[in-house]
Scaffold this motif. Structure first.
Motif, PDB file in Angstrom:
ATOM      1  N   HIS A 268     -16.248   0.341   2.887  1.00 55.30           N
ATOM      2  CA  HIS A 268     -16.446  -0.785   1.737  1.00 55.30           C
ATOM      3  C   HIS A 268     -17.176  -0.451   0.476  1.00 55.30           C
ATOM      4  O   HIS A 268     -17.016  -0.649  -0.743  1.00 55.30           O
ATOM      5  CB  HIS A 268     -16.992  -2.132   2.374  1.00 55.30           C
ATOM      6  CG  HIS A 268     -16.272  -2.486   3.364  1.00 55.30           C
ATOM      7  ND1 HIS A 268     -16.734  -3.426   4.391  1.00 55.30           N
ATOM      8  CD2 HIS A 268     -14.911  -2.510   3.773  1.00 55.30           C
ATOM      9  CE1 HIS A 268     -16.070  -3.983   4.972  1.00 55.30           C
ATOM     10  NE2 HIS A 268     -14.908  -3.598   4.844  1.00 55.30           N
ATOM     11  N   HIS A 269     -18.473   0.644   0.746  1.00 60.90           N
ATOM     12  CA  HIS A 269     -19.236   0.724   0.038  1.00 60.90           C
ATOM     13  C   HIS A 269     -19.484   2.163  -0.488  1.00 60.90           C
ATOM     14  O   HIS A 269     -18.796   2.510  -1.803  1.00 60.90           O
ATOM     15  CB  HIS A 269     -20.638   0.376   0.244  1.00 60.90           C
ATOM     16  CG  HIS A 269     -20.745  -1.237   0.633  1.00 60.90           C
ATOM     17  ND1 HIS A 269     -20.756  -1.516   1.850  1.00 60.90           N
ATOM     18  CD2 HIS A 269     -20.837  -2.261  -0.164  1.00 60.90           C
ATOM     19  CE1 HIS A 269     -20.773  -2.888   1.775  1.00 60.90           C
ATOM     20  NE2 HIS A 269     -21.024  -3.233   0.632  1.00 60.90           N
TER      21      HIS A 269
ATOM     22  N   ARG B 264     -18.767  -4.559  -3.414  1.00 62.53           N
ATOM     23  CA  ARG B 264     -17.760  -3.139  -3.121  1.00 62.53           C
ATOM     24  C   ARG B 264     -18.130  -2.192  -3.559  1.00 62.53           C
ATOM     25  O   ARG B 264     -18.779  -2.137  -5.026  1.00 62.53           O
ATOM     26  CB  ARG B 264     -16.534  -3.679  -2.737  1.00 62.53           C
ATOM     27  CG  ARG B 264     -15.915  -4.614  -1.893  1.00 62.53           C
ATOM     28  CD  ARG B 264     -16.012  -4.109  -0.364  1.00 62.53           C
ATOM     29  NE  ARG B 264     -15.833  -5.023   0.525  1.00 62.53           N
ATOM     30  CZ  ARG B 264     -16.310  -5.999   1.310  1.00 62.53           C
ATOM     31  NH1 ARG B 264     -17.604  -5.952   0.919  1.00 62.53           N
ATOM     32  NH2 ARG B 264     -15.830  -6.750   2.287  1.00 62.53           N
TER      33      ARG B 264
ATOM     34  N   ASP C 291      -9.484   0.840   3.423  1.00 66.08           N
ATOM     35  CA  ASP C 291     -10.081  -0.163   4.054  1.00 66.08           C
ATOM     36  C   ASP C 291     -11.430  -1.123   3.344  1.00 66.08           C
ATOM     37  O   ASP C 291     -11.919  -1.804   4.261  1.00 66.08           O
ATOM     38  CB  ASP C 291     -11.024   0.453   5.305  1.00 66.08           C
ATOM     39  CG  ASP C 291     -10.128   1.578   6.054  1.00 66.08           C
ATOM     40  OD1 ASP C 291      -9.009   1.153   6.302  1.00 66.08           O
ATOM     41  OD2 ASP C 291     -10.788   2.547   6.731  1.00 66.08           O
ATOM     42  N   ILE C 292     -11.123  -1.016   2.042  1.00 70.97           N
ATOM     43  CA  ILE C 292     -11.798  -1.794   1.171  1.00 70.97           C
ATOM     44  C   ILE C 292     -11.830  -3.306   1.674  1.00 70.97           C
ATOM     45  O   ILE C 292     -13.115  -4.023   1.260  1.00 70.97           O
ATOM     46  CB  ILE C 292     -11.622  -1.579  -0.236  1.00 70.97           C
ATOM     47  CG1 ILE C 292     -12.895  -2.041  -1.032  1.00 70.97           C
ATOM     48  CG2 ILE C 292     -10.254  -2.249  -0.714  1.00 70.97           C
ATOM     49  CD1 ILE C 292     -12.666  -1.782  -2.498  1.00 70.97           C
ATOM     50  N   ASN C 293     -10.816  -3.935   2.158  1.00 73.62           N
ATOM     51  CA  ASN C 293     -10.502  -5.261   2.487  1.00 73.62           C
ATOM     52  C   ASN C 293     -10.639  -5.551   3.994  1.00 73.62           C
ATOM     53  O   ASN C 293     -10.528  -6.838   4.149  1.00 73.62           O
ATOM     54  CB  ASN C 293      -9.655  -5.918   1.778  1.00 73.62           C
ATOM     55  CG  ASN C 293      -9.561  -6.225   0.292  1.00 73.62           C
ATOM     56  OD1 ASN C 293     -10.710  -6.228  -0.436  1.00 73.62           O
ATOM     57  ND2 ASN C 293      -8.680  -5.508  -0.596  1.00 73.62           N
ATOM     58  N   ARG C 294     -11.089  -4.544   4.671  1.00 72.68           N
ATOM     59  CA  ARG C 294     -10.761  -4.817   6.269  1.00 72.68           C
ATOM     60  C   ARG C 294     -12.256  -5.232   6.619  1.00 72.68           C
ATOM     61  O   ARG C 294     -13.135  -4.891   6.261  1.00 72.68           O
ATOM     62  CB  ARG C 294     -10.465  -3.397   6.929  1.00 72.68           C
ATOM     63  CG  ARG C 294      -8.859  -3.204   6.670  1.00 72.68           C
ATOM     64  CD  ARG C 294      -8.385  -1.898   7.273  1.00 72.68           C
ATOM     65  NE  ARG C 294      -8.323  -2.103   8.746  1.00 72.68           N
ATOM     66  CZ  ARG C 294      -7.990  -1.334   9.692  1.00 72.68           C
ATOM     67  NH1 ARG C 294      -7.733  -0.001   9.192  1.00 72.68           N
ATOM     68  NH2 ARG C 294      -7.864  -1.551  10.973  1.00 72.68           N
ATOM     69  N   HIS C 295     -12.382  -5.613   7.782  1.00 72.22           N
ATOM     70  CA  HIS C 295     -13.555  -6.208   8.318  1.00 72.22           C
ATOM     71  C   HIS C 295     -14.035  -5.526   9.758  1.00 72.22           C
ATOM     72  O   HIS C 295     -13.000  -4.576  10.148  1.00 72.22           O
ATOM     73  CB  HIS C 295     -13.484  -7.582   8.849  1.00 72.22           C
ATOM     74  CG  HIS C 295     -13.126  -8.793   7.498  1.00 72.22           C
ATOM     75  ND1 HIS C 295     -14.064  -8.951   6.750  1.00 72.22           N
ATOM     76  CD2 HIS C 295     -12.116  -9.548   7.629  1.00 72.22           C
ATOM     77  CE1 HIS C 295     -13.606  -9.885   5.733  1.00 72.22           C
ATOM     78  NE2 HIS C 295     -12.529 -10.173   6.326  1.00 72.22           N
TER      79      HIS C 295
ATOM     80  N   ASP D 200     -17.599  -2.118  -7.595  1.00 73.99           N
ATOM     81  CA  ASP D 200     -18.571  -3.053  -8.221  1.00 73.99           C
ATOM     82  C   ASP D 200     -19.811  -2.110  -8.848  1.00 73.99           C
ATOM     83  O   ASP D 200     -20.245  -1.435  -8.101  1.00 73.99           O
ATOM     84  CB  ASP D 200     -18.989  -4.165  -7.496  1.00 73.99           C
ATOM     85  CG  ASP D 200     -18.041  -4.785  -7.086  1.00 73.99           C
ATOM     86  OD1 ASP D 200     -17.019  -5.167  -7.973  1.00 73.99           O
ATOM     87  OD2 ASP D 200     -17.842  -5.527  -5.954  1.00 73.99           O
TER      88      ASP D 200
ATOM     89  N   ASP E 273       0.961  -1.322   0.110  1.00 70.87           N
ATOM     90  CA  ASP E 273       0.021   0.132   0.043  1.00 70.87           C
ATOM     91  C   ASP E 273       0.740   1.213   0.051  1.00 70.87           C
ATOM     92  O   ASP E 273       0.684   2.388  -0.615  1.00 70.87           O
ATOM     93  CB  ASP E 273      -1.003  -0.068   1.190  1.00 70.87           C
ATOM     94  CG  ASP E 273      -1.839  -1.008   1.090  1.00 70.87           C
ATOM     95  OD1 ASP E 273      -2.371  -1.559   0.150  1.00 70.87           O
ATOM     96  OD2 ASP E 273      -2.490  -1.601   2.287  1.00 70.87           O
TER      97      ASP E 273
ATOM     98  N   HIS F 260      -8.045   2.980  -1.900  1.00 70.18           N
ATOM     99  CA  HIS F 260      -9.162   2.661  -0.956  1.00 70.18           C
ATOM    100  C   HIS F 260      -8.477   2.060   0.205  1.00 70.18           C
ATOM    101  O   HIS F 260      -8.052   0.604   0.250  1.00 70.18           O
ATOM    102  CB  HIS F 260     -10.192   1.467  -1.876  1.00 70.18           C
ATOM    103  CG  HIS F 260     -10.603   2.074  -2.972  1.00 70.18           C
ATOM    104  ND1 HIS F 260     -11.440   3.344  -2.898  1.00 70.18           N
ATOM    105  CD2 HIS F 260     -10.585   1.690  -4.181  1.00 70.18           C
ATOM    106  CE1 HIS F 260     -11.894   3.451  -4.050  1.00 70.18           C
ATOM    107  NE2 HIS F 260     -11.359   2.831  -4.903  1.00 70.18           N
TER     108      HIS F 260
END
Length: 309
Positions: free
Chosen positions: A277-278, A225, A305-309, A228, A169, A303
């Motif tokens: 995410h969105h 996400r 935090d796009i893949n963080r939970h 998409d 990153d 992005h």
């Protein structure tokens, strides 16, 4: 009289033949908190074609960059790493930057930082002591360094908080910021993020898009996400989205002349929603597209935090 790093002497030939610097020569100074990724940043710039000199004392930086900037120099892109271990770091580095600007060799100062708890974890993982902690704790060393570097950070061209960035990153962030540096084009980074993970500390300003309905609560959209199309179409079609995008782009265009007048060529905009995410992702992508279409800026999107939970 020629003055350089505190040494004054007379040079008649220099007066008769003034130094000629190459066009669009922009030196880079890499600095920041110990453990924040200075070595990684140096490797990235080396991969991008910069000649990188490590840990040059501030007193020598001016002479080194002056030599590299000359028309007959074989080096066309140069960066120097200067950290807190250098003597008299605070006063010397700020003075060097000022003197380079006086010579029309305006440097780009890249400052890397991270949160205290992240720095402590990184030092613990490599079993190193902080250069300023002495016989005291690691936390004390970090606090001392923040105090010393505060004025340097305040005047930096680019500030990157590496707390939540992987090595990859960080590489992408540096590459996006520095690929157009030679042209002195203003660069905008749009960074989506989730407020639940904390706001980006390196953003120049932050906008909150939680006023838009959250696709998370739409079962068929939840797995997707903001990059998409189903999510993007949903977010951008909501009431207020179009007005926000138009108003924000207009506001930024009004601000750009002032930024340029102040010498600010790197601008970071944080766009936040709940999880990152969105909504923030979709808005960031659309915002970047509109800014690039309506301005001469170089624009990139991150992005966080796009893949963080």
């Amino acid at each position: 009289m020629i003055q350089s790093t505190g040494v004054t002497h007379t040079d008649k030939s220099a007066q008769e033949n003034p130094v000629k610097y190459r066009d669009n020569f922009t030196p880079v100074i890499i600095t920041g908190m110990s453990g924040a990724g200075l070595s990684t940043a140096a490797r990235v710039l080396e991969d991008l074609g910069w000649y990188v000199a490590h840990n040059i004392p501030p007193q020598i930086i001016l002479e080194f960059i002056d030599m590299c900037a000359r028309e007959d120099s074989p080096v066309d892109k140069v960066a120097v790493v200067c950290d807190v271990r250098s003597r008299e770091f605070r006063g010397s580095l700020t003075q060097v930057v000022s003197e380079l600007r006086d010579k029309q060799l305006d440097p780009t100062v890249l400052f890397l930082e991270a949160r205290d708890e992240v720095l402590i974890k990184r030092f613990d993982n490599v079993r190193r002591t902080h250069p300023l902690q002495g016989s005291q704790t690691l936390q004390v060393g970090i606090e001392r360094e923040r105090t010393v570097l505060s004025p340097v950070k305040e005047d930096a061209s680019v500030v990157i908080d590496t707390s939540d960035l992987s090595v990859h990153d960080l590489r992408r962030a540096i590459e996006s910021s520095f690929r157009t540096i030679a042209t002195r084009t203003q660069h905008v980074t749009i960074e989506s993020f989730g407020f639940k993970h904390g706001s980006p500390r390196d953003a120049d300003f932050v906008v909150d898009v939680r006023f838009l309905p959250n696709p998370f609560w739409v079962p068929e959209l939840r797995p997707f996400r903001g990059v998409d199309k189903p999510v993007s179409d949903y977010v951008l079609s909501q009431k207020g989205a179009e007005e926000f995008l138009n108003n924000f782009v207009d506001m930024l265009k009004d601000m750009l002349p002032g930024y340029r007048h102040e010498g600010k060529n790197f601008i970071t905009i944080g766009v936040g929603c709940t999880g990152g995410h969105h909504r923030s992702v979709a808005v960031s992508e659309e915002l970047a597209k509109r800014i690039a279409d309506q301005t001469t800026l170089d624009v990139s999107v991150v992005h966080r935090d796009i893949n963080r939970h």
